[in-house]
Write a protein that holds these residues in place. Structure first.
Motif, short mmCIF file in Angstrom:
data_model
loop_
_atom_site.label_atom_id
_atom_site.label_comp_id
_atom_site.label_asym_id
_atom_site.label_seq_id
_atom_site.Cartn_x
_atom_site.Cartn_y
_atom_site.Cartn_z
N PHE A 112 -72.63 -55.23 97.36
CA PHE A 112 -71.39 -55.95 97.64
C PHE A 112 -70.26 -55.33 96.84
N ALA A 113 -69.06 -55.62 97.25
CA ALA A 113 -67.86 -55.22 96.52
C ALA A 113 -66.88 -56.37 96.64
N ALA A 114 -66.38 -56.81 95.49
CA ALA A 114 -65.43 -57.93 95.47
C ALA A 114 -64.40 -57.64 94.39
N THR A 115 -63.38 -58.48 94.34
CA THR A 115 -62.34 -58.36 93.33
C THR A 115 -62.17 -59.72 92.67
N THR A 116 -62.12 -59.73 91.34
CA THR A 116 -61.94 -60.99 90.62
C THR A 116 -60.50 -61.46 90.76
N PRO A 137 -62.33 -54.96 89.89
CA PRO A 137 -63.38 -54.77 90.90
C PRO A 137 -64.71 -55.28 90.35
N LEU A 138 -65.56 -55.71 91.26
CA LEU A 138 -66.88 -56.21 90.88
C LEU A 138 -67.87 -55.78 91.94
N SER A 139 -68.96 -55.16 91.50
CA SER A 139 -70.02 -54.75 92.42
C SER A 139 -71.35 -54.87 91.71
N GLY A 140 -72.42 -54.78 92.46
CA GLY A 140 -73.76 -54.89 91.89
C GLY A 140 -74.07 -53.83 90.86
N ALA A 141 -73.47 -52.66 90.99
CA ALA A 141 -73.72 -51.58 90.05
C ALA A 141 -73.11 -51.86 88.68
N MET A 142 -72.23 -52.84 88.59
CA MET A 142 -71.55 -53.13 87.33
C MET A 142 -72.33 -54.10 86.44
N PHE A 143 -73.46 -54.62 86.90
CA PHE A 143 -74.26 -55.53 86.10
C PHE A 143 -75.21 -54.72 85.24
N ALA A 144 -75.02 -54.77 83.91
CA ALA A 144 -75.82 -53.95 83.01
C ALA A 144 -76.99 -54.71 82.39
N GLN A 145 -76.92 -56.02 82.41
CA GLN A 145 -77.98 -56.82 81.80
C GLN A 145 -78.11 -58.14 82.54
N ASP A 146 -79.02 -59.00 82.06
CA ASP A 146 -79.24 -60.31 82.67
C ASP A 146 -77.92 -61.08 82.69
N THR A 147 -77.45 -61.44 83.88
CA THR A 147 -76.15 -62.07 84.05
C THR A 147 -76.29 -63.31 84.93
N LEU A 148 -75.62 -64.37 84.53
CA LEU A 148 -75.59 -65.60 85.32
C LEU A 148 -74.51 -65.48 86.39
N VAL A 149 -74.88 -65.76 87.65
CA VAL A 149 -73.95 -65.77 88.77
C VAL A 149 -74.03 -67.15 89.39
N ALA A 150 -72.87 -67.82 89.51
CA ALA A 150 -72.84 -69.18 90.05
C ALA A 150 -71.90 -69.24 91.24
N PHE A 151 -72.29 -70.01 92.24
CA PHE A 151 -71.47 -70.23 93.43
C PHE A 151 -71.08 -71.70 93.48
N PHE A 152 -69.78 -71.96 93.54
CA PHE A 152 -69.25 -73.31 93.62
C PHE A 152 -68.37 -73.42 94.87
N SER A 153 -68.13 -74.64 95.30
CA SER A 153 -67.26 -74.87 96.44
C SER A 153 -66.38 -76.10 96.17
N PRO A 154 -65.06 -75.99 96.38
CA PRO A 154 -64.19 -77.15 96.18
C PRO A 154 -64.60 -78.29 97.10
N GLY A 155 -64.51 -79.51 96.60
CA GLY A 155 -64.87 -80.67 97.39
C GLY A 155 -66.36 -80.99 97.37
N CYS A 156 -67.13 -80.21 96.65
CA CYS A 156 -68.58 -80.40 96.55
C CYS A 156 -68.87 -81.25 95.32
N GLY A 157 -69.41 -82.45 95.53
CA GLY A 157 -69.70 -83.36 94.42
C GLY A 157 -70.65 -82.77 93.39
N PRO A 158 -71.80 -82.21 93.80
CA PRO A 158 -72.71 -81.61 92.82
C PRO A 158 -72.06 -80.44 92.07
N CYS A 159 -71.13 -79.72 92.72
CA CYS A 159 -70.44 -78.63 92.03
C CYS A 159 -69.58 -79.17 90.90
#
Length: 191
Positions: A54-58, A63-85
């Motif tokens: 993937f390729a994304a921009t913060t 820039p952010l891509s999978g190749a930029m992860f050098a160690q164990d990293t937490l990735v979280a997905f949230f959505s506005p309007g989501c109660g559990p989020c």
């Protein structure tokens, strides 16, 4: 006599209606019991599974891509309007803050806010100080790469020996402090 016959028929119909309604309630209770006792859904990528490129921009323009992860990293997905989020967000911020300063900015957790940019503003303001934040529409590059179809989704990822990004944990518990931080702040026993 016709009055008595009509009364008996009426009571019989009333009892039949009561029986039908009671059976309907019992069926509904069984359905709810099954829903409540079912194990929680797990993310689509199992532990050891590869994350697609993937390729994304913060939101900071980095820039952010999978190749930029050098160690164990937490990735979280949230959505506005989501109660559990909303419920999980303070724990994520606390977890990310405890890991802050433990390494370079590239080692910070990644938070992906999926939804409208205006609606995501509240999440972005709370996440930006502690994480690399990406805002994308549903079906965006990171959501597709991580197969994030439910929210919140929390995954730990790291590169494998071949350099591919793989999931190392898909049931992240935010109550635990990151290993690199907790070892550094743990008091040393007196010798």
């Amino acid at each position: 006599m016709p009055f008595l016959t009509a009364l008996v028929v009426f009571v019989g119909l009333l009892c039949t209606l009561d029986l039908v309604l009671t059976l309907g309630v019992i069926k509904r209770l069984r359905e709810h019991t099954e829903l409540l006792t079912a194990p929680p859904p797990t993310p689509a990528i199992p532990v050891g599974g590869s994350v697609a490129d993937f390729a994304a921009t913060t939101v900071d323009g980095e820039p952010l891509s999978g190749a930029m992860f050098a160690q164990d990293t937490l990735v979280a997905f949230f959505s506005p309007g989501c109660g559990p989020c909303e419920e999980k967000l303070p724990a994520f911020v606390s977890y990310a803050r405890s890991a802050d300063g433990a390494g370079s900015p590239e080692d910070r957790p990644v938070a992906v806010v999926v939804g409208d940019r205006d609606a995501a503003a509240g999440f972005v303001s709370r996440l930006s100080p502690v994480a690399r934040v990406v805002v994308e529409d549903p079906g965006g590059p990171m959501g597709l790469a991580f197969k994030a179809e439910m929210f919140p989704t929390l995954l730990k990822v790291a590169p494998d020996d071949g350099g591919s990004l793989v999931v190392t944990d898909n049931q992240v518990r935010l109550e635990r402090r990151p290993a690199r931080e907790s070892a550094a702040t743990r008091p040393h026993p007196a010798a």
